[in-house]
Enzyme design. Structure first.
Site, mmCIF file in Angstrom:
data_model
loop_
_atom_site.group_PDB
_atom_site.id
_atom_site.type_symbol
_atom_site.label_atom_id
_atom_site.label_comp_id
_atom_site.label_asym_id
_atom_site.label_seq_id
_atom_site.Cartn_x
_atom_site.Cartn_y
_atom_site.Cartn_z
ATOM 1 N N CYS A 190 0.832 -1.204 0.000
ATOM 2 C CA CYS A 190 0.000 0.000 0.000
ATOM 3 C C CYS A 190 0.869 1.258 0.000
ATOM 4 O O CYS A 190 1.876 1.338 0.705
ATOM 5 C CB CYS A 190 -0.918 -0.017 1.220
ATOM 6 N N CYS A 236 0.451 4.653 7.035
ATOM 7 C CA CYS A 236 -0.212 4.446 8.334
ATOM 8 C C CYS A 236 0.744 3.663 9.242
ATOM 9 O O CYS A 236 1.133 2.535 8.907
ATOM 10 C CB CYS A 236 -1.520 3.682 8.132
ATOM 11 N N CYS A 279 0.417 -0.105 10.301
ATOM 12 C CA CYS A 279 -0.082 -1.096 9.339
ATOM 13 C C CYS A 279 1.000 -2.001 8.743
ATOM 14 O O CYS A 279 2.009 -1.530 8.220
ATOM 15 C CB CYS A 279 -0.839 -0.398 8.212
ATOM 16 N N CYS A 286 -16.642 -9.440 5.271
ATOM 17 C CA CYS A 286 -15.990 -8.152 5.048
ATOM 18 C C CYS A 286 -14.694 -8.336 4.266
ATOM 19 O O CYS A 286 -13.816 -9.097 4.683
ATOM 20 C CB CYS A 286 -15.706 -7.517 6.410
ATOM 21 N N CYS A 322 -19.658 -6.344 3.462
ATOM 22 C CA CYS A 322 -18.946 -5.122 3.828
ATOM 23 C C CYS A 322 -17.638 -5.089 3.037
ATOM 24 O O CYS A 322 -17.019 -6.138 2.835
ATOM 25 C CB CYS A 322 -18.663 -5.154 5.323
ATOM 26 N N CYS A 342 -19.476 1.733 8.558
ATOM 27 C CA CYS A 342 -18.773 1.053 9.648
ATOM 28 C C CYS A 342 -17.532 1.894 9.910
ATOM 29 O O CYS A 342 -16.677 2.014 9.027
ATOM 30 C CB CYS A 342 -18.401 -0.363 9.204
ATOM 31 N N ARG A 379 -18.076 -3.433 17.752
ATOM 32 C CA ARG A 379 -17.343 -4.659 17.383
ATOM 33 C C ARG A 379 -15.981 -4.716 18.069
ATOM 34 O O ARG A 379 -15.147 -3.819 17.899
ATOM 35 C CB ARG A 379 -17.175 -4.707 15.850
HETATM 36 N N1 SAM Z 1 -6.795 0.393 3.179
HETATM 37 C C1 SAM Z 1 -8.077 0.522 3.722
HETATM 38 C C2 SAM Z 1 -8.157 1.600 4.771
HETATM 39 O O1 SAM Z 1 -7.135 2.052 5.219
HETATM 40 O O2 SAM Z 1 -9.283 1.966 5.120
HETATM 41 C C3 SAM Z 1 -8.659 -0.762 4.281
HETATM 42 C C4 SAM Z 1 -7.800 -1.675 5.096
HETATM 43 S S1 SAM Z 1 -7.152 -1.048 6.639
HETATM 44 C C5 SAM Z 1 -6.023 -2.326 7.017
HETATM 45 C C6 SAM Z 1 -8.530 -1.167 7.742
HETATM 46 C C7 SAM Z 1 -8.349 -0.847 9.193
HETATM 47 O O3 SAM Z 1 -7.665 -1.902 9.859
HETATM 48 C C8 SAM Z 1 -7.542 0.367 9.572
HETATM 49 O O4 SAM Z 1 -8.248 1.566 9.430
HETATM 50 C C9 SAM Z 1 -7.259 0.094 11.039
HETATM 51 O O5 SAM Z 1 -8.314 0.552 11.856
HETATM 52 C C10 SAM Z 1 -7.214 -1.438 11.102
HETATM 53 N N2 SAM Z 1 -5.830 -1.904 11.347
HETATM 54 C C11 SAM Z 1 -4.868 -2.056 10.425
HETATM 55 N N3 SAM Z 1 -3.717 -2.470 10.983
HETATM 56 C C12 SAM Z 1 -3.961 -2.595 12.305
HETATM 57 C C13 SAM Z 1 -3.154 -2.970 13.423
HETATM 58 N N4 SAM Z 1 -1.864 -3.287 13.274
HETATM 59 N N5 SAM Z 1 -3.713 -2.993 14.637
HETATM 60 C C14 SAM Z 1 -5.014 -2.661 14.796
HETATM 61 N N6 SAM Z 1 -5.831 -2.289 13.785
HETATM 62 C C15 SAM Z 1 -5.311 -2.245 12.553
HETATM 63 C C1 DTB Z 2 -11.428 -2.947 11.413
HETATM 64 O O1 DTB Z 2 -11.721 -1.951 12.100
HETATM 65 N N1 DTB Z 2 -10.582 -3.885 11.800
HETATM 66 C C2 DTB Z 2 -10.391 -4.864 10.743
HETATM 67 C C3 DTB Z 2 -11.407 -4.393 9.668
HETATM 68 N N2 DTB Z 2 -11.908 -3.173 10.207
HETATM 69 C C4 DTB Z 2 -10.969 -4.236 8.277
HETATM 70 C C5 DTB Z 2 -8.977 -4.980 10.328
HETATM 71 C C6 DTB Z 2 -8.042 -5.331 11.464
HETATM 72 C C7 DTB Z 2 -6.677 -5.501 10.902
HETATM 73 C C8 DTB Z 2 -5.684 -5.943 11.933
HETATM 74 C C9 DTB Z 2 -4.307 -6.030 11.396
HETATM 75 C C10 DTB Z 2 -4.098 -7.005 10.289
HETATM 76 O O2 DTB Z 2 -4.648 -8.149 10.340
HETATM 77 O O3 DTB Z 2 -3.325 -6.696 9.380
HETATM 78 FE FE1 SF4 Z 3 -2.896 1.185 3.361
HETATM 79 FE FE2 SF4 Z 3 -2.833 -0.027 5.737
HETATM 80 FE FE3 SF4 Z 3 -3.196 2.612 5.604
HETATM 81 FE FE4 SF4 Z 3 -5.170 0.940 4.744
HETATM 82 S S1 SF4 Z 3 -4.412 1.151 6.841
HETATM 83 S S2 SF4 Z 3 -4.411 2.810 3.726
HETATM 84 S S3 SF4 Z 3 -3.913 -0.741 3.939
HETATM 85 S S4 SF4 Z 3 -1.339 1.467 4.957
#
Ligand code: SAM
Ligand code: DTB
Ligand code: SF4
Length: 322
Positions: free
Chosen positions: A51, A55, A58, A95, A128, A188, A260
């Site tokens: 990506c 963030c 992530c 989802c 979702c 959501c 959730r």
């Molecule tokens: N790229 C899209 C976005 O950013 O909306 C969708 C995927 S993103 C991984 C969805 C959500 O997963 C993020 O907004 C965050 O709340 C959650 N998330 C991602 N990595 C995480 C982590 N290491 N710990 C907890 N929540 C995480």
């Molecule tokens: C949300 O709030 N949590 C989910 C879903 N929406 C997409 C994602 C959690 C991701 C946790 C880190 C990972 O598995 O990479």
């Molecule tokens: Fe990309 Fe992860 Fe940020 Fe979603 S949360 S925009 S997957 S870096």
């Protein structure tokens, strides 16, 4: 409109824990009935890693060296059997997540996602997706294809956001939520706790959520899963009572939203999860994997829900009229 002042929210959040839990329980019972039910949602990463965004929590950001390898967008044929299996296991909401900054209608991959949504939506579960930012047109096309809810988290307060992400803004996130609402999909929208934010940030984050009209249909509360290689890799785990406080305050502010309990359950004890359910959490991610990280196994979750007498909701619990 459900807008609350910071002082109101702080007064709820900071009361003695048992008072807070009692208030949240009362709100839960008067809005959802005493019939226990936990919504089971299954996640699938349909496009993993690589990506462009930074963030700092992530695993899928290309700015950091993590163990996640990037993959190609999955096709409808690949996704469908996984969705079918999830449904057989009791999932009522499927989802699908993509590691994108966003997606435009002109992108050929958008057509693939639409086709996947069309097929998955035939299975009778809520559908979702979480694909990053959307234009108004893309939101409308997703709705027409059968998406019932769009996940787009605000993640933290507007003040803390730039400490966590620099490649897009908090306002960009709000704009996409508005496009989703305009297209008639349920929103959501939740956040991550444990990213070095203050209590004031958590309260501000909740206040911004109260400004959304209508209120989000579901609110995921994630605990940071510290990913090796990311800037937040060394942050300590969130204290369980802080999580319970957040769940309870969210329940009180959003009586009719699904709350959730999301990322971080593998690090929570059974007792910690039970406190969260008591305080009004009524949905979980179900299945061995979240997007790239582990989630409790299906058998473990079934055992937990059974031992608490929280029979999983076989259909989406409908909020009682009050
Ligand atoms: N790229 C899209 C976005 O950013 O909306 C969708 C995927 S993103 C991984 C969805 C959500 O997963 C993020 O907004 C965050 O709340 C959650 N998330 C991602 N990595 C995480 C982590 N290491 N710990 C907890 N929540 C995480
Ligand atoms: C949300 O709030 N949590 C989910 C879903 N929406 C997409 C994602 C959690 C991701 C946790 C880190 C990972 O598995 O990479
Ligand atoms: Fe990309 Fe992860 Fe940020 Fe979603 S949360 S925009 S997957 S870096």
């Amino acid at each position: 409109m459900n807008i609350r002042s910071l002082e109101d929210i702080k007064a709820i959040y900071q009361q003695p824990l048992f008072n807070l839990m009692k208030e949240a329980r009362e709100v839960y019972e008067s809005n959802w009935g005493e019939e226990p039910g936990i919504q089971l949602c299954t996640l699938l990463s349909i496009k993993t890693g690589g990506c462009s965004e930074d963030c700092s929590y992530c695993a899928q950001s290309s700015h950091y060296k993590t163990e996640v390898e990037s993959g190609k967008l999955m096709t409808a044929e690949e996704v469908l059997p996984i969705a079918q299996k999830a449904r057989e296991n009791g999932t009522t909401r499927f989802c699908m997540g993509a590691a994108w900054k966003g997606i435009k209608e002109s992108d050929s991959r958008f057509g693939t996602v639409l086709e996947t949504v069309r097929q998955v939506s035939q299975l009778g579960m809520e559908v979702c997706v979480t694909l990053g930012s959307l234009t108004e047109g893309a939101a409308q096309a997703l709705k027409a294809a059968g998406v019932t809810a769009y996940n787009h988290n605000l993640d933290t307060s507007p003040e803390h956001y730039a400490n966590i992400v620099t490649t897009h803004t908090f306002e960009d996130r709000v704009k996409t939520i508005q496009h989703v609402q305009k297209a008639g999909m349920a929103v959501c929208c939740g956040g991550i706790m444990g990213m070095g934010e203050t209590v004031q940030d958590r309260i501000r984050f909740l206040q911004v959520l109260t400004e959304l009209t209508p209120a989000p249909e579901s609110i995921p509360i994630n605990c940071l899963t510290a990913i090796p290689g990311t800037p937040l890799e060394n942050l300590p785990p969130l204290d369980v009572f802080e999580l319970v406080r957040m769940v309870a305050t969210t329940r009180i502010l959003f009586p009719r939203s699904k709350v959730r309990l999301s990322a971080g359950r593998t690090k929570l004890s059974k007792e910690g999860q039970a406190l969260c359910f008591f305080a009004g959490a009524n949905s979980i991610f179900y299945g061995d994997k979240l997007l790239t990280t582990d989630n409790p196994g299906v058998d473990e979750d079934k055992e937990l829900l059974e031992s608490l007498g929280l029979v999983s909701a076989t259909q989406i619990p409908v909020a009682l009229e009050v």
